[in-house]
Design an enzyme around this catalytic site. Structure first.
Site, PDB file in Angstrom:
ATOM      1  N   ASP A 134      -1.612 -19.278 -52.310  1.00  0.00           N
ATOM      2  CA  ASP A 134      -0.198 -19.437 -52.614  1.00  0.00           C
ATOM      3  C   ASP A 134      -0.035 -20.841 -53.189  1.00  0.00           C
ATOM      4  OD1 ASP A 134       2.573 -18.780 -52.488  1.00  0.00           O
ATOM      5  OD2 ASP A 134       2.713 -20.223 -50.848  1.00  0.00           O
TER       6      ASP A 134
ATOM      7  N   ASP B 287       1.304 -20.292 -46.134  1.00  0.00           N
ATOM      8  CA  ASP B 287       1.800 -21.178 -45.090  1.00  0.00           C
ATOM      9  C   ASP B 287       2.055 -20.473 -43.759  1.00  0.00           C
ATOM     10  OD1 ASP B 287       4.093 -19.779 -45.390  1.00  0.00           O
ATOM     11  OD2 ASP B 287       5.260 -21.402 -46.257  1.00  0.00           O
TER      12      ASP B 287
ATOM     13  N   ASP C  60       4.565 -16.361 -45.889  1.00  0.00           N
ATOM     14  CA  ASP C  60       3.506 -15.529 -46.445  1.00  0.00           C
ATOM     15  C   ASP C  60       2.903 -14.567 -45.427  1.00  0.00           C
ATOM     16  OD1 ASP C  60       3.887 -16.996 -48.745  1.00  0.00           O
ATOM     17  OD2 ASP C  60       2.374 -18.475 -48.208  1.00  0.00           O
TER      18      ASP C  60
ATOM     19  N   CYS D 241       3.102   1.886   2.895  1.00  0.00           N
ATOM     20  CA  CYS D 241       4.367   1.129   2.891  1.00  0.00           C
ATOM     21  C   CYS D 241       5.434   1.933   2.156  1.00  0.00           C
ATOM     22  CB  CYS D 241       4.205  -0.208   2.172  1.00  0.00           C
ATOM     23  SG  CYS D 241       2.817  -1.180   2.713  1.00  0.00           S
TER      24      CYS D 241
ATOM     25  N   CYS E 288       0.831  -1.196   0.000  1.00  0.00           N
ATOM     26  CA  CYS E 288       0.000   0.000   0.000  1.00  0.00           C
ATOM     27  C   CYS E 288       0.869   1.252   0.000  1.00  0.00           C
ATOM     28  CB  CYS E 288      -0.905   0.007   1.217  1.00  0.00           C
ATOM     29  SG  CYS E 288       0.003  -0.353   2.719  1.00  0.00           S
TER      30      CYS E 288
ATOM     31  N   CYS F 197       0.419 -10.156   6.262  1.00  0.00           N
ATOM     32  CA  CYS F 197      -0.429 -11.277   5.862  1.00  0.00           C
ATOM     33  C   CYS F 197       0.399 -12.383   5.205  1.00  0.00           C
ATOM     34  CB  CYS F 197      -1.472 -10.821   4.850  1.00  0.00           C
ATOM     35  SG  CYS F 197      -2.430  -9.418   5.395  1.00  0.00           S
TER      36      CYS F 197
END
Lengths: 119, 866
Positions: free
Chosen positions: B541, B743, B747, B22, B19, B130
């Site tokens: 193609d 492919d 391409d 901190c 926080c 925590c």
């Protein structure tokens, strides 16, 4: 009597317009370092207005409590994100975008609605 | 250099700072040691960056004293000297907060889970303290080897063999919440379970509400008194009102809480409409029952049955919808079912079945006949036929032998094989396919945008219409005006159905994308789903798309009296070590026929002409016409045949043995066996098919003629393909879309340039980013399937949208009483409730019809079979 009823009706319409459309959120939820937790229940995302800084990666943790299929998806239009939310346990969605602006997020049917503001 | 004092500053990894206070505390603590303005704390990365001279050990100690574990991540001075800059590095580097924290997860990649570790999502952890509390609680659970929490992600990773329920309980006892972060299959299972529970509950709600509503309605219909008189009937109605309230609370409580919560949040949804509609009917009836004198005699009607019936019917509608929706995700379920739960791993010579999550990269696995391949891997030993049809749509099983790749989910049919795990967990092709399909299933094609816009403002609009209808009845309607007002407003609120509108697109997309996946077509986004069906021109193609993409032996013509197989054996023996594509094609062909090759002696090769050598005592020459001339061999008898082969775009190779012409071997990039048929299918669908190739015009035209395309664009350099697509798009008439098929690797720019880019994958390389649509099997039929699925889906969406629009556009005015002046009737709110609940069911059911979709190829096959 009849004037009163009509006034009441018009008042109701004005109220609907103000309450659902004109009202703008004052306070958006912001990240405090960790994930932003969003509960999905009873037709509402809470919180439903989120603000995140542009370019930073923020985790939104959705916790879905509503088993109705309506709540199953969350879709961020414009961010190309759509995720399924499991009932009962958290689902993390990481968001990072440079593009500032307001992004709406909602369920598939648009009944759950929220907004993500990137500033 | 003094290790302790860094002139340039330092980057310190911390833990548990969550926080802004901190941040302040840390800055404050560092103020005496360095320039406080140059200190920045990144809560996301959990780092403290100091950009000024600082005594590092003292800084670490100061932070630790605040209660945050701190480690030096980087001495900026050293880093600067070494690499000349640190910023890039530190940003790209994964979080290495501490030994403990590095183990479970990298903060920048929350979804990546460690195989073997149990991942928990933690809720309620708000401060640094925590973290250690939760870790401690987890470590106390029997069987836990280590537990580490990542504060930034609020996840905890637990290593060891512990019961997950016990872990969750431990966290809960510590005062926090924990849920298991599970995988896809488990998610799906949990989802189904939850839906089942929800379904049952909806049915219960329905029975309860209808249990009250039906008798009440029957009473009214059979001529029972629905008006409130004074005396006993008033008390009776008051009692009925209270019972109705109880039923509404029990069966429809969620509508009211939902409506209220949405209201508080300034949003309105389905619940708002149902709650205001039924609430208004109940309140009015209750007012009449309590104070009948306050309303005109004609208006002393009660509508308790409407409230109860509506709640009952809407619950029924939801239940039916849940059922129908379950079917829409069948495609995903089928894919998930492909993933085996266990794998047979070979460790230290022992074989044992282990859970699939515990398979690691590099493990040696065994698959027996009839089993599914567990993870993506490479065959180490054994040979078998493998059915990949569920993955690629390719119906014919493929032979797999040593060195071949196998994919998770494929069915091993005949032999036993061992293979090495190459990709596991979320990295397997199957997992990626599932993720991609899931994502696309939630995508919205542009077609649905309008419905989205409408449904976003729908509910408030309906609220306003309801008020207007009520006022109209009040001002202009016949008596009893108050009762009519109520009925009209309630009916409007109940009949309006934003759900149908909202569901119209996603339900069809869900089924359509799933259906495509079943045919081996992966659609990446909603736009592509819609546009694929709208294409007017399709550019294919040549190499690898129309043709196989690698040369193979097309034909062998032998001089009279010579054996074709023997010629092939000799040619292949000569080319055994060749790296030339033509030579490799000949060797491959001989291998396919299981010919035994000999080693060539005196091998020589002449660049641009051919090769020679002695095989089993026979001198063999192989090469072009010039090679024959050089060696004084008359190629005359076969030149005509060779020319003909060249016209078919093949390369003829002349062959001579012991100085005499023996035959000609034609090598060509073979046209895929079904290209012609698939192209015909595309043209039948009205598409203009263009072939794009770098080949010279003559051989390009030869192939074009064989496969039957409309047009050929030949002699195009690879880098110009994108430009060709751009030109075609510019030349195309307004609204005519151009698709490109290639492919996906060479391409890519052309695929990106096209309105819809299709990548032809062979096997399961699904990570083709440049394409909008990936065809997992090599066949061009996938392309036709994709276009057919797209058209069917778009048609389905249109039907749904049309239905939903028409329903609301007709339903709302009728509910408001528009037919009253003509027919003299006002719609009953109960009927509105029934119509509303059926409208969304209809939409979902129509989308489900798509599941029955069959491509034209499937139709043909069935006809043949019949």
């Amino acid at each position: 009597m009849s004037i009163l009823v009509n006034l009441l009706g018009l008042g109701a319409i004005a109220f609907v317009i103000y309450w659902f459309w004109l009202w703008r959120p004052q306070n958006a939820a912001r990240s405090a370092g960790g994930a932003i937790e969003i509960t999905v229940a009873d037709g509402v995302y809470s919180p439903n207005h989120i603000e995140i800084p542009a370019g930073e990666s923020v985790t939104l943790r959705f916790l879905r409590k509503d088993p109705s299929p309506c709540a199953a998806m969350v879709i961020f239009d414009g961010l190309n994100i759509s995720e399924e939310l499991p009932v009962g346990h958290a689902k993390d969605i990481r968001i990072q975008t440079q593009e500032k602006g307001v992004y709406k997020f909602n369920c598939q049917m648009n009944m759950y609605q929220g907004s993500l503001k990137v500033v | 250099m003094n290790q302790a004092l860094s002139e340039q500053g330092a980057l310190i990894a911390i833990q548990g700072a969550g926080c802004q206070s901190c941040v302040k505390k840390i800055k404050h603590a560092l103020a005496p040691l360095t320039d406080a303005d140059k200190v920045s704390v990144d809560l996301q990365q959990q780092t403290v960056s100091i950009d000024a001279a600082v005594d590092i050990p003292a800084a670490l100690e100061a932070i630790r004293q605040l209660g945050y574990p701190a480690e030096l991540k980087e001495d900026k001075q050293n880093e600067e000297n070494a690499a000349g800059g640190h910023c890039e590095l530190s940003a790209a580097e994964p979080d290495t907060v501490s030994e403990q924290d590095a183990a479970p997860q990298d903060a920048s990649q929350p979804s990546k889970s460690q195989t073997g570790a149990i991942q928990l999502n933690i809720t309620g952890a708000k401060c640094a303290a925590c973290v250690s509390k939760i870790e401690q609680a987890l470590q106390n659970v029997p069987g836990v080897a280590s537990a580490a929490m990542n504060f930034a992600d609020r996840t905890a990773a637990v290593e060891g063999d512990a019961d997950t329920d016990a872990l969750i309980q431990a966290v809960e006892q510590a005062g926090y919440g924990a849920t298991l972060a599970t995988d896809d299959a488990a998610d799906q299972e949990a989802k189904e379970k939850a839906e089942q529970v929800y379904y049952k509950q909806l049915l219960q709600n329905m029975w309860l509400a209808l249990g009250l509503g039906v008798p009440l309605m029957a009473w009214g219909l059979l001529g029972g008194e629905m008006m409130v008189q004074t005396g006993l009937s008033q008390f009776a109605w008051l009692a009925v009102g209270l019972i109705t309230l109880a039923v509404m609370a029990k069966s429809g409580g969620h509508f009211y809480t939902g409506a209220w919560k949405a209201f508080k949040n300034h949003s309105a949804n389905m619940d708002t409409l149902i709650a205001t509609g039924t609430g208004a009917a109940w309140l009015y009836s209750m007012a009449v029952a309590a104070l009948p004198q306050a309303v005109p005699e004609m208006a002393r009607h009660v509508y308790f049955e409407a409230s109860a019936m509506i709640i009952g019917l809407i619950n029924l509608g939801l239940a039916l919808e849940v059922r129908a929706r379950g079917k829409t995700s069948q495609a995903i379920k089928r894919l998930l079912d492909l993933q085996p739960k266990t794998a047979r791993v070979i460790r230290d010579g022992d074989e044992k079945d282990i859970p699939i999550e515990n398979v690691r990269k590099g493990d040696l696995l065994r698959v027996r006949p009839g089993e599914k391949i567990a993870v993506d891997g490479e065959v180490r030993d054994g040979k078998s036929l493998v059915d990949e049809s569920m993955l690629t749509g390719e119906p014919i099983p493929v032979e797999k032998k040593q060195g071949d790749k196998v994919s998770a989910g494929a069915l091993n049919k005949t032999g036993s094989m061992t293979y090495v795990a190459v990709k596991v967990g979320k990295d397997t092709a199957l997992a990626q396919i599932i993720a991609m399909v899931k994502k696309a299933q939630n995508a919205k094609p542009p077609l649905g945008r309008l419905a989205d816009k409408i449904s976003a403002v729908f509910v408030p609009v309906v609220l306003i219409i309801a008020v207007i209808a009520a006022l109209a009845w009040f001002n202009f309607g016949p008596d009893p005006r108050i009762a009519h007002m109520l009925v009209a407003a309630t009916t409007v609120l109940i009949i309006a159905c934003p759900c149908a509108l909202g569901l119209a697109t996603p339900m069809s997309v869900m089924v359509g994308v799933g259906k495509a996946a079943e045919a081996g077509v992966l659609i990446r986004n909603g736009g592509a789903l819609q546009q694929a069906g709208e294409l007017a021109t399709l550019v294919l193609d040549k190499t690898g798309t129309i043709t196989e993409g690698k040369p193979s032996v097309l034909e062998i013509q032998a001089v009279d009296g010579r054996d074709q197989t023997e010629l092939l054996r000799l040619a292949a023996s000569l080319e055994k070590a060749s790296e030339h594509p033509l030579g490799m094609a000949i060797v491959e062909s001989a291998r396919e026929q299981s010919l035994t090759l000999s080693d060539p002696v005196d091998f020589q090769s002449e660049s641009g002409q051919g090769v020679t050598g002695v095989i089993d005592g026979v001198t063999v020459l192989l090469g072009n016409r010039r090679w024959m001339e050089t060696n004084h061999i008359d190629a005359g008898p076969l030149t005509e045949a060779a020319d003909k082969l060249a016209e078919q775009a093949a390369t003829p190779l002349f062959m001579a043995t012991d100085g005499a012409l023996a035959g000609v071997i034609a090598v060509a990039d073979k046209i895929k066996s079904d290209s012609r048929e698939a192209i015909a299918r595309l043209r039948e669908r009205g598409l203009r098919v263009i072939m794009l190739t770098g080949d010279v015009k003559r051989s390009a035209e030869a192939i074009a003629k064989q496969v039957g395309v409309d047009e050929v664009i030949a002699e195009v350099l690879p880098e110009d393909k994108a430009r060709v697509i751009r030109d075609l798009r510019q030349k195309a008439a307004q609204g005519e879309l151009v698709g490109m098929v290639g492919d996906g690797v060479n391409d890519a720019p052309a695929l990106a340039e096209a309105d819809v880019g299709f990548a032809i994958g062979t096997g399961t390389d699904v990570a083709i980013e440049s394409a909008d649509i990936t065809l997992m099997r090599g066949s061009l039929h996938g392309l036709a399937d994709a276009i057919e699925v797209s058209r069917a889906t778009v048609r389905n969406i249109k039907q749904n949208l049309f239905g939903a629009f028409v329903y609301n556009a007709l339903g709302i005015p009728v509910a408001a009483g528009l037919l009253y002046p003509v027919l003299g009737v006002l719609m009953s709110p109960v009927l509105a409730g029934a119509a509303m609940s059926m409208s969304s069911v209809t939409v979902v059911s129509n989308a489900n019809r798509l599941r029955l979709f069959k491509s034209s190829a499937q139709h043909k096959q069935e006809e043949k079979a019949a």
